[in-house]
Design an enzyme around this catalytic site. Structure first.
Site, short mmCIF file in Angstrom:
data_model
loop_
_atom_site.label_atom_id
_atom_site.label_comp_id
_atom_site.label_asym_id
_atom_site.label_seq_id
_atom_site.Cartn_x
_atom_site.Cartn_y
_atom_site.Cartn_z
CE LYS A 120 -95.60 15.40 11.07
NZ LYS A 120 -96.60 16.48 10.97
CD GLU A 204 -99.89 14.05 3.79
OE1 GLU A 204 -101.05 14.68 4.41
OE2 GLU A 204 -99.31 13.23 4.71
CG HIS A 239 -103.85 22.70 10.73
ND1 HIS A 239 -104.75 22.11 10.04
CD2 HIS A 239 -103.35 23.60 9.78
CE1 HIS A 239 -105.11 22.83 8.76
NE2 HIS A 239 -104.16 23.39 8.57
CE LYS A 241 -104.29 15.91 17.90
NZ LYS A 241 -103.31 14.98 18.43
#
Ligand code: ADP
Length: 460
Positions: A120, A204, A239, A241
């Site tokens: 990532k 992040e 987190h 779906k």
């Protein structure tokens, strides 16, 4: 140059294996299943023209990761191509290389493309270099707690710690204070090491109440690349779906176009081949940020198929064979001719007990009667009366996708279908899904990733 394919092996199990067999059969290809010892009575085994035991003596997951065993089966049985599905070996560059070395086509992107998107941190650097906005975060993996604290001080809390090699909603921690960051940092690293074999983590900025919007991409080996518009996957639990919608109801046309353009720009930069998805978070003020690329078929590809009419799995196979995207054999129109029609919704029915913190339930399905009808698509794994739901694999039982001219019609169809299901013997999350789909905020189309966490009424 187009390669002749006669036989395709699916290196996977459950619903996605069956989905791929269906695509192959419609293309006139012979299908090969592999199954673990634990899956000896699982449905996917019987849905293929041939089936072989893989990974004898290995664990239930390890069997599907047995690269040597899978390639051996493929060679022995004259398999031309291998489709990895999702999970297991789908994002394993070494597996893709080993297939090619054995003269077997890997139905997916190039190994280098799998590698760049599997990390990532590298993927973020690439996005940045293409002018695709990324969430403020560390440019490199964090090596020292001090660097983490410094980043958070500069950009402000909350921040999210992510595993560079993470996926599936795992390996993330939200941190709201320096003290929490101090505690979480080492734990996140050691968790990343044990879960993904790589301790690298990065930070992040944690965005409050974003929408998860992702863009489906198809590219061929000749530089043609299109998007099939977006899916809204904001309805998530932990987190992960749960319910997905295509297209999104809450994107202004210019924002939708900007996001799709950004996805195409990024994927064109690496000459991406085959199917892939570019994921973004969109904040309430209309900013969008890249989060990651999934270089594989995704669980929720079904709803894009329903609104575009394009069979993504068949396109994957034809592209891997060497057809150009717009060749009539593949049938993908030029970008300006690709349109979405109506709305599609997917619900992931799992064998998890919503009354007991979504703990996976196992055992025999004493009754299984599915819903159906006009505009309803079912992609089921091991789902039939008498099937044994094993504790060894993920708990996805059946994916329900509905289509309607309007979102309201698609949602009404979904609720009606969920209510039509009768499953006995094993608990499922269907009651919870009914609550989600009937909730006014869902029906309004104006929701974000906080939807489930902020609605205790869904859990009753
Ligand atoms: P994975 O690869 O494990 O699926 P992703 O990076 O795709 O992880 O993120 C999964 C979900 O986690 C997103 O859809 C979103 O809900 C949440 N998430 C990830 N990063 C952030 C962030 N920086 N701020 C807020 N939510 C985030």
């Amino acid at each position: 140059m187009v390669k002749p394919f006669r036989k395709v092996l699916v290196a996977n199990r459950g619903e996605i294996a069956i989905r791929i067999f269906r695509a192959c059969t419609e293309l006139g290809l012979r299908t090969v299943a592999i199954y673990s010892e634990q899956d000896s009575t699982s449905l996917h085994r019987y849905k293929a023209d041939e089936a072989y035991l893989v990974g004898a003596g290995k664990g239930p997951i390890e069997a599907y990761l047995d690269i040597d065993g899978i390639i051996e089966i493929a060679k022995r049985n004259d398999v031309d191509a291998i489709h990895p599905g999702y999970g297991f070996l789908a994002e394993n560059a070494e597996f893709a290389r080993r297939c090619e070395a054995a003269g077997i086509t890997f139905i997916g992107p190039r190994p280098e493309q799998i590698e760049v998107f599997g990390d990532k941190v590298k993927a973020r650097q690439l996005a940045k270099s293409c002018g695709v906005p990324i969430i403020p975060g560390t440019e490199e993996p964090i090596e020292h707690l001090q660097d983490a604290l410094r980043f958070a001080k500069t950009h402000g809390y909350p921040v999210i710690i992510k595993a560079a090699a993470g996926g599936g909603g795992r390996g993330m921690r939200i941190v709201r204070t320096p003290a929490e960051l101090e505690q979480a940092y080492e734990r996140a690293r050691s968790e990343a090491r044990s879960a993904f074999g790589n301790p690298a983590v990065y930070l992040e900025k944690y965005l409050e109440r974003p929408k998860h919007i992702e863009v489906q991409i198809l590219g061929d080996a000749y530089g043609n690349l299109v998007h099939l518009y977006e899916r809204d996957c904001s309805i998530q639990r932990r987190h992960q779906k749960l319910v997905e919608v295509a297209p999104s109801l809450s994107l202004a046309p210019e924002l939708r176009e900007a996001i799709c353009d950004a996805a195409v720009r990024l994927m064109k930069a690496v000459h991406y081949v085959n199917a892939g998805t570019v994921e973004f978070l969109v904040t309430p003020d209309g900013q969008f940020y890249f989060i990651e690329v999934n270089p594989r078929i995704q669980v929720e590809h079904t709803i894009t198929e329903l609104v575009t009419g394009i069979d993504i799995v068949q396109a994957q196979i034809r592209i891997a064979q060497g057809y150009a995207l717009h060749d009539p054999e593949v049938g993908v129109p030029p970008q300006e001719k690709i349109e979405t029609r109506g709305y599609a919704i997917q619900c992931r029915v799992t064998t998890e007990d919503p009354e007991n913190n979504f703990v996976p339930d196992t055992g025999r399905l004493l009754a299984y009667r599915s819903g159906g009808g006009f505009g309803v698509r079912l992609d089921a794994g091991n789902a039939f009366t008498g099937a044994v739901i094993s504790p060894h694999y993920d708990s996805l039982l059946v994916k329900i996708s509905t289509w309607g001219n309007t979102f309201e019609q698609a949602a009404a169809k979904m609720l009606r279908t969920l209510r039509e299901f009768r499953i006995r013997g094993v608990k499922t999350n269907i009651p919870f899904l009914e609550n989600v789909v009937s909730h006014p905020d869902f029906r309004s189309g104006q929701y974000d990733t906080s939807f489930i966490d902020t609605k205790p009424e869904l859990f009753v």
